[in-house]
Design a protein around this motif. Structure first.
Motif, PDB file in Angstrom:
ATOM      1  N   GLY A   1     -46.922  79.627  -1.502  1.00 51.37           N
ATOM      2  CA  GLY A   1     -47.507  79.925  -0.390  1.00 51.37           C
ATOM      3  C   GLY A   1     -46.655  80.196   0.662  1.00 51.37           C
TER       4      GLY A   1
ATOM      5  N   SER B   1     -40.783  76.732   4.917  1.00 46.09           N
ATOM      6  CA  SER B   1     -40.717  77.888   5.640  1.00 46.09           C
ATOM      7  C   SER B   1     -40.487  77.312   7.124  1.00 46.09           C
ATOM      8  CB  SER B   1     -42.048  79.072   5.407  1.00 46.09           C
ATOM      9  OG  SER B   1     -43.054  78.255   6.166  1.00 46.09           O
ATOM     10  N   LYS B   2     -40.202  78.276   7.945  1.00 45.33           N
ATOM     11  CA  LYS B   2     -40.070  77.895   9.199  1.00 45.33           C
ATOM     12  C   LYS B   2     -41.107  77.427  10.180  1.00 45.33           C
ATOM     13  CE  LYS B   2     -38.619  80.252  13.780  1.00 45.33           C
ATOM     14  NZ  LYS B   2     -38.234  79.000  14.617  1.00 45.33           N
TER      15      LYS B   2
ATOM     16  N   ASP C   1     -53.967  80.459  -6.684  1.00 46.65           N
ATOM     17  CA  ASP C   1     -54.235  79.416  -5.687  1.00 46.65           C
ATOM     18  C   ASP C   1     -53.150  78.096  -6.159  1.00 46.65           C
ATOM     19  OD1 ASP C   1     -54.862  77.226  -3.962  1.00 46.65           O
ATOM     20  OD2 ASP C   1     -57.015  78.037  -4.301  1.00 46.65           O
ATOM     21  N   ALA C   2     -52.267  77.850  -5.022  1.00 41.66           N
ATOM     22  CA  ALA C   2     -51.146  76.784  -5.154  1.00 41.66           C
ATOM     23  C   ALA C   2     -51.914  75.644  -5.712  1.00 41.66           C
ATOM     24  CB  ALA C   2     -50.333  76.792  -4.024  1.00 41.66           C
TER      25      ALA C   2
ATOM     26  N   HIS D   1     -36.007  73.309   6.405  1.00 43.23           N
ATOM     27  CA  HIS D   1     -36.373  74.734   6.896  1.00 43.23           C
ATOM     28  C   HIS D   1     -35.219  75.574   6.205  1.00 43.23           C
ATOM     29  CE1 HIS D   1     -35.754  77.499  10.439  1.00 43.23           C
ATOM     30  NE2 HIS D   1     -36.041  78.142   9.594  1.00 43.23           N
ATOM     31  N   VAL D   2     -35.859  76.517   5.293  1.00 41.34           N
ATOM     32  CA  VAL D   2     -34.991  77.516   4.809  1.00 41.34           C
ATOM     33  C   VAL D   2     -35.286  78.911   5.338  1.00 41.34           C
ATOM     34  CG1 VAL D   2     -34.780  78.681   2.525  1.00 41.34           C
ATOM     35  CG2 VAL D   2     -35.289  76.645   2.371  1.00 41.34           C
ATOM     36  N   GLY D   3     -34.025  79.640   5.507  1.00 44.99           N
ATOM     37  CA  GLY D   3     -34.085  81.147   6.138  1.00 44.99           C
ATOM     38  C   GLY D   3     -33.156  81.552   6.934  1.00 44.99           C
ATOM     39  N   GLN D   4     -33.376  82.600   7.511  1.00 43.34           N
ATOM     40  CA  GLN D   4     -32.449  83.208   8.551  1.00 43.34           C
ATOM     41  C   GLN D   4     -31.899  82.185   9.548  1.00 43.34           C
ATOM     42  OE1 GLN D   4     -32.419  87.310   9.522  1.00 43.34           O
ATOM     43  NE2 GLN D   4     -30.406  86.396   9.946  1.00 43.34           N
ATOM     44  N   THR D   5     -32.869  81.452  10.062  1.00 45.51           N
ATOM     45  CA  THR D   5     -32.561  80.525  11.216  1.00 45.51           C
ATOM     46  C   THR D   5     -32.461  78.880  10.625  1.00 45.51           C
ATOM     47  OG1 THR D   5     -34.948  80.397  11.753  1.00 45.51           O
ATOM     48  CG2 THR D   5     -33.271  81.728  13.155  1.00 45.51           C
TER      49      THR D   5
ATOM     50  N   LYS E   1     -51.417  74.646   3.486  1.00 44.07           N
ATOM     51  CA  LYS E   1     -52.215  74.155   4.323  1.00 44.07           C
ATOM     52  C   LYS E   1     -52.313  73.009   5.307  1.00 44.07           C
ATOM     53  CE  LYS E   1     -55.765  77.119   2.453  1.00 44.07           C
ATOM     54  NZ  LYS E   1     -54.679  78.257   1.802  1.00 44.07           N
TER      55      LYS E   1
ATOM     56  N   SER F   1     -45.190  83.695   2.530  1.00 41.50           N
ATOM     57  CA  SER F   1     -45.404  85.199   2.590  1.00 41.50           C
ATOM     58  C   SER F   1     -44.371  85.956   1.931  1.00 41.50           C
ATOM     59  CB  SER F   1     -46.308  85.656   3.989  1.00 41.50           C
ATOM     60  OG  SER F   1     -45.153  85.197   4.735  1.00 41.50           O
TER      61      SER F   1
ATOM     62  N   ARG G   1     -46.962  77.944   4.510  1.00 39.25           N
ATOM     63  CA  ARG G   1     -48.110  77.541   5.336  1.00 39.25           C
ATOM     64  C   ARG G   1     -49.258  77.656   4.431  1.00 39.25           C
ATOM     65  NH1 ARG G   1     -47.613  80.128  11.119  1.00 39.25           N
ATOM     66  NH2 ARG G   1     -47.838  82.166  10.074  1.00 39.25           N
TER      67      ARG G   1
ATOM     68  N   GLN H   1     -37.112  87.208   7.442  1.00 33.82           N
ATOM     69  CA  GLN H   1     -36.343  86.152   7.800  1.00 33.82           C
ATOM     70  C   GLN H   1     -36.365  85.023   6.790  1.00 33.82           C
ATOM     71  OE1 GLN H   1     -38.875  87.422   9.727  1.00 33.82           O
ATOM     72  NE2 GLN H   1     -37.949  88.195  11.509  1.00 33.82           N
ATOM     73  N   HIS H   2     -37.199  84.821   5.946  1.00 38.99           N
ATOM     74  CA  HIS H   2     -37.203  83.638   4.905  1.00 38.99           C
ATOM     75  C   HIS H   2     -36.259  84.227   3.924  1.00 38.99           C
ATOM     76  CE1 HIS H   2     -38.523  80.281   3.020  1.00 38.99           C
ATOM     77  NE2 HIS H   2     -38.697  80.863   1.965  1.00 38.99           N
TER      78      HIS H   2
ATOM     79  N   ASN I   1     -48.544  82.622  -5.176  1.00 36.11           N
ATOM     80  CA  ASN I   1     -49.008  83.291  -3.999  1.00 36.11           C
ATOM     81  C   ASN I   1     -50.441  83.678  -4.185  1.00 36.11           C
ATOM     82  OD1 ASN I   1     -50.035  84.876  -1.333  1.00 36.11           O
ATOM     83  ND2 ASN I   1     -47.697  84.010  -0.793  1.00 36.11           N
TER      84      ASN I   1
HETATM   85  C1  FAD Z   1     -35.621  85.618  14.826  1.00 35.32           C
HETATM   86  C2  FAD Z   1     -36.700  85.177  13.573  1.00 35.32           C
HETATM   87  C3  FAD Z   1     -35.998  84.190  12.820  1.00 35.32           C
HETATM   88  C4  FAD Z   1     -36.900  83.636  11.695  1.00 35.32           C
HETATM   89  N1  FAD Z   1     -36.348  82.559  10.907  1.00 35.32           N
HETATM   90  C5  FAD Z   1     -37.022  82.137   9.819  1.00 35.32           C
HETATM   91  C6  FAD Z   1     -36.503  81.135   8.775  1.00 35.32           C
HETATM   92  O1  FAD Z   1     -35.419  80.943   8.828  1.00 35.32           O
HETATM   93  N2  FAD Z   1     -37.221  80.885   7.932  1.00 35.32           N
HETATM   94  C7  FAD Z   1     -38.859  81.281   7.587  1.00 35.32           C
HETATM   95  O2  FAD Z   1     -39.334  80.845   6.852  1.00 35.32           O
HETATM   96  N3  FAD Z   1     -39.042  81.943   8.563  1.00 35.32           N
HETATM   97  C8  FAD Z   1     -38.581  82.356   9.594  1.00 35.32           C
HETATM   98  N4  FAD Z   1     -39.165  83.332  10.753  1.00 35.32           N
HETATM   99  C9  FAD Z   1     -40.390  83.465  10.544  1.00 35.32           C
HETATM  100  C10 FAD Z   1     -41.106  84.376   9.588  1.00 35.32           C
HETATM  101  O3  FAD Z   1     -40.947  85.750  10.123  1.00 35.32           O
HETATM  102  C11 FAD Z   1     -42.375  84.274   9.047  1.00 35.32           C
HETATM  103  O4  FAD Z   1     -43.490  83.974  10.100  1.00 35.32           O
HETATM  104  C12 FAD Z   1     -42.442  82.732   8.199  1.00 35.32           C
HETATM  105  O5  FAD Z   1     -41.649  82.902   7.293  1.00 35.32           O
HETATM  106  C13 FAD Z   1     -43.781  82.678   7.605  1.00 35.32           C
HETATM  107  O6  FAD Z   1     -43.996  81.601   6.959  1.00 35.32           O
HETATM  108  P1  FAD Z   1     -44.948  81.219   5.579  1.00 35.32           P
HETATM  109  O7  FAD Z   1     -44.773  82.288   4.696  1.00 35.32           O
HETATM  110  O8  FAD Z   1     -45.102  79.837   5.408  1.00 35.32           O
HETATM  111  O9  FAD Z   1     -46.407  81.604   6.584  1.00 35.32           O
HETATM  112  P2  FAD Z   1     -47.486  82.997   6.209  1.00 35.32           P
HETATM  113  O10 FAD Z   1     -46.729  84.121   6.624  1.00 35.32           O
HETATM  114  O11 FAD Z   1     -48.486  82.433   6.975  1.00 35.32           O
HETATM  115  O12 FAD Z   1     -47.708  83.064   4.799  1.00 35.32           O
HETATM  116  C14 FAD Z   1     -48.513  81.779   4.178  1.00 35.32           C
HETATM  117  C15 FAD Z   1     -48.717  82.515   2.683  1.00 35.32           C
HETATM  118  O13 FAD Z   1     -49.464  81.580   2.018  1.00 35.32           O
HETATM  119  C16 FAD Z   1     -50.304  82.276   1.173  1.00 35.32           C
HETATM  120  N5  FAD Z   1     -51.210  81.401   0.855  1.00 35.32           N
HETATM  121  C17 FAD Z   1     -52.361  80.823   1.463  1.00 35.32           C
HETATM  122  N6  FAD Z   1     -53.251  80.113   0.964  1.00 35.32           N
HETATM  123  C18 FAD Z   1     -52.744  80.108  -0.323  1.00 35.32           C
HETATM  124  C19 FAD Z   1     -52.838  79.352  -1.376  1.00 35.32           C
HETATM  125  N7  FAD Z   1     -53.992  78.445  -1.348  1.00 35.32           N
HETATM  126  N8  FAD Z   1     -52.340  79.578  -2.708  1.00 35.32           N
HETATM  127  C20 FAD Z   1     -51.313  80.117  -2.621  1.00 35.32           C
HETATM  128  N9  FAD Z   1     -50.780  80.807  -1.391  1.00 35.32           N
HETATM  129  C21 FAD Z   1     -51.626  80.715  -0.489  1.00 35.32           C
HETATM  130  C22 FAD Z   1     -50.806  83.564   1.817  1.00 35.32           C
HETATM  131  O14 FAD Z   1     -51.257  84.570   0.984  1.00 35.32           O
HETATM  132  C23 FAD Z   1     -49.370  83.983   2.571  1.00 35.32           C
HETATM  133  O15 FAD Z   1     -48.678  84.835   1.930  1.00 35.32           O
HETATM  134  C24 FAD Z   1     -38.162  83.700  11.502  1.00 35.32           C
HETATM  135  C25 FAD Z   1     -38.813  84.652  12.401  1.00 35.32           C
HETATM  136  C26 FAD Z   1     -38.051  85.298  13.596  1.00 35.32           C
HETATM  137  C27 FAD Z   1     -38.745  86.491  14.398  1.00 35.32           C
END
Ligand code: FAD
Lengths: 322, 245
Positions: free
Chosen positions: A267, A236-237, A306-307, A250-254, A214, A269, A211, A273-274, A288
């Motif tokens: 980017g 990520s999911k 910053d990515a 989509h990479v991860g648990q699911t 952006k 977190s 995420r 699950q990831h 990150n």
């Molecule tokens: C049962 C269950 C199964 C799930 N299965 C999966 C799965 O298979 N795969 C999966 O990925 N998730 C899964 N999830 C979701 C998981 O819990 C997280 O919500 C998800 O992985 C978060 O995605 P993210 O890291 O992209 O987003 P966020 O958690 O929003 O993280 C975004 C990150 O980007 C960073 N960032 C922001 N802007 C910048 C920038 N400009 N430069 C660098 N870094 C930046 C932030 O610091 C933050 O760390 C599951 C959840 C549940 C409950």
């Protein structure tokens, strides 16, 4: 005794994961001091492609030319492989864990009255009984599993053994089977697949965005780096949930579980699950902007930044060493 | 139509995985158990189909009594009745035989479950049940529509998907985005208490595999941070130290 290996093809080429399964079977036959490695290939596929199975360890390929088998109809593939297994009197079947492989192996285990262990990460230990180490809890643990049936099926996880590339060419033999129409009752209407891309589950390097990227309009930064590295792209999911990227990335648990040599997470977190989908990677690099992002705890190397600044620089730096 | 959804009772995805008894038992201490996330997708799609087609929806689990709250939750989400086969799920073959037995006795036409459990990740039970019952088994399924006696699905393959059609009865191993997870509402939770819930004994079946011991992966050494203005250093480390480039 022969070890049979089920080979999958993608657009007329043998899948890399199947070559890994062959390498596994070959290493296993050497470990137990004998046994011919025989590949079984189904449907339309060119002979010169089939002979390549030799480099990964097959001495022979049994080719069932029935065109109805070219697409992966689960029931039909299971029936065909079962017939071949019985015909050659094999006791062990090895295949790569994959979307089709898993589905076919499960049906085969009933047909052949065979024990089936999936996610195998090491050669079996046959010093007393037959023990296999497999990955469980989505990569968070392993289980030593004893198999007690005479016939056995092993679905092998990526990187269980190194890919063998120095074998001889394999002899191709054609085989006719009697496959009833009812095995083909499932119809594959069409396929929607990215062509010419490196397949994510098979990739040796993966660049994934979260995420923090952006929006989908910024994915060129991920793709440029991936291209420079010869990598597959993942995400990520939430990124695939919002539709920034297709679900198969989509990479991860699911989602897809990957096991590359190098996983670059940008980017993301690092939610547990990831991590469950990437914890079998040999080396993990995290980019990150938040130094507290949990992903750094699971990483080998990291850049806090910053990515949007780091990615173009990294892509140029990779280009520079080529 | 009669729909059966098979669910696993598994540790929450955030659980810390640990073992006891000299690494021979899973440590349940402090672990919360949930409906397997893939099974939860199957259940959510089944609830939608039930409403759309006026179908009946049974949920089942092979497990011991600690699975009961998980089955109750599935009732709260929208299943009509629940069956628990009262046995420790010793391996995939054992579980598949129990499901096949229940399915055969009750004549379900559509059997849905997750593509795999998140504890043992085998992804085999749907295929085994399919073979035991002589039905098509399709997995991993990302979309599923029922039109008369035809089921139209999309199935994930490496790098994309394929569109598949098969006739009922059939079995599908499900994954996202087949439906969105459903959260039980208050009315669902209340009505779940009075919905039919049966506990049946297993049919005798031996498994053909057995876990001897568990182990955890070795701990990571810790992250090496590189300055964001010195990405060349990262490339050098990846090439010379990690040897992955
Ligand atoms: C049962 C269950 C199964 C799930 N299965 C999966 C799965 O298979 N795969 C999966 O990925 N998730 C899964 N999830 C979701 C998981 O819990 C997280 O919500 C998800 O992985 C978060 O995605 P993210 O890291 O992209 O987003 P966020 O958690 O929003 O993280 C975004 C990150 O980007 C960073 N960032 C922001 N802007 C910048 C920038 N400009 N430069 C660098 N870094 C930046 C932030 O610091 C933050 O760390 C599951 C959840 C549940 C409950």
């Amino acid at each position: 005794m022969s070890i049979l290996v089920y080979i999958e093809q993608s657009e007329g080429a043998i899948k890399k994961s199947s070559l890994e399964a062959l390498s596994f079977a070959k290493a296993f036959s050497e470990k137990i001091g004998g046994g011919e490695v025989v590949a079984v290939a189904l449907g339309d596929i060119a002979d010169d492609e089939l002979t390549k199975t030799g480099t990964a360890g097959a001495s022979k390929v049994l080719h069932v030319k029935d065109s109805r088998l070219t697409s992966g109809i689960i029931q039909a593939h299971a029936e065909a492989v079962a017939q071949v297994f019985n015909k050659i009197g094999a006791k062990t079947l090895v295949l790569a864990k994959s979307s089709l492989g898993d589905a076919v192996a499960a049906r085969l285990s009933i047909k052949l009255n065979a024990g089936l262990v999936s996610n195998v990460v090491e050669l079996p230990d046959t010093s007393s009984g037959f023990k296999v180490k497999r990955s469980i809890y989505t990569g968070k643990a392993f289980a030593q599993t004893e198999m007690t049936s005479e016939n056995k099926i092993l679905a092998v996880k990526k990187n269980a053994v190194p890919l063998k590339t120095d074998g001889a060419t394999a002899a191709v033999e054609t085989l006719e089977l009697n496959l009833d129409d009812h095995n083909f009752s499932t119809k594959i209407i069409s396929t929607d697949k990215a062509t010419g891309e490196i397949l994510l589950p098979e990739a040796d390097i993966v660049v994934s965005g979260g995420r923090g990227m952006k929006g989908p309009e910024n994915w060129n930064l991920i793709e440029d780096l991936a291209k420079e590295l010869g990598a597959a792209t993942g995400c990520s999911k939430p990124v695939s949930d919002i539709g920034w990227r297709p679900h198969h990335e989509h990479v991860g648990q699911t989602g897809v579980k990957v096991a590359p040599s190098l996983y670059l997470a940008v980017g993301i977190s690092g939610a547990i699950q990831h991590l469950a989908g990437v914890n079998s990677s040999k080396c993990i690099v995290v980019i990150n902007k938040d130094p507290e992002a949990p992903f750094f705890k699971a990483a080998d190397y990291g850049i806090v930044g910053d990515a949007f600044e780091v990615l173009p620089k990294l892509t140029s730096a990779i280009k520079a060493i080529k | 139509m009669k729909i059966l959804v098979c669910i696993t009772h598994v540790p929450d995805t955030t659980s810390k995985i640990q073992f006891t008894e000299n690494n021979t038992q899973f440590d349940k201490n402090g672990v919360q158990f949930i409906i397997g996330p893939y099974d939860d997708y199957a259940l959510a799609r089944a609830v939608e189909l039930k409403e759309q087609l006026g179908a009946s929806l049974t949920v089942m689990n092979v497990g011991e009594s600690d699975s009961d709250p998980t089955l109750r939750k599935a009732l709260a989400i929208g299943a009509d009745d629940a069956i628990r086969v009262n046995a420790f799920p010793k391996d995939s073959l054992f579980v598949a035989n129990q499901i096949a037995h229940i399915a055969k006795s009750n004549g379900y036409e559509l059997i849905l479950m997750g593509r795999e459990s998140i504890d043992f990740n085998g992804g085999m039970v749907h295929g085994m049940v399919g073979e035991l019952l002589g039905m098509p088994s399709i997995s991993p399924v990302m979309k599923l529509e029922v039109e008369g006696d035809t089921v139209k699905m999309s199935r994930e393959i490496e790098g994309g998907k394929e569109y598949v059609e098969a006739k009922l009865p059939l079995i599908a191993g499900c994954q996202e985005p087949i439906a969105e997870w459903k959260i039980p509402n208050m009315r669902g939770i209340m009505s779940a208490r009075t919905k039919p819930f049966s506990v049946v004994e297993p049919v005798v079946e031996e498994g053909n595999s057995r876990v001897i011991s568990y182990e955890l992966p070795p701990a990571k050494a810790g992250v090496k941070l590189v300055d964001k203005d010195n990405v060349e250093e990262l490339v050098r480390l990846l090439k010379n130290e990690a040897k992955v480039l």
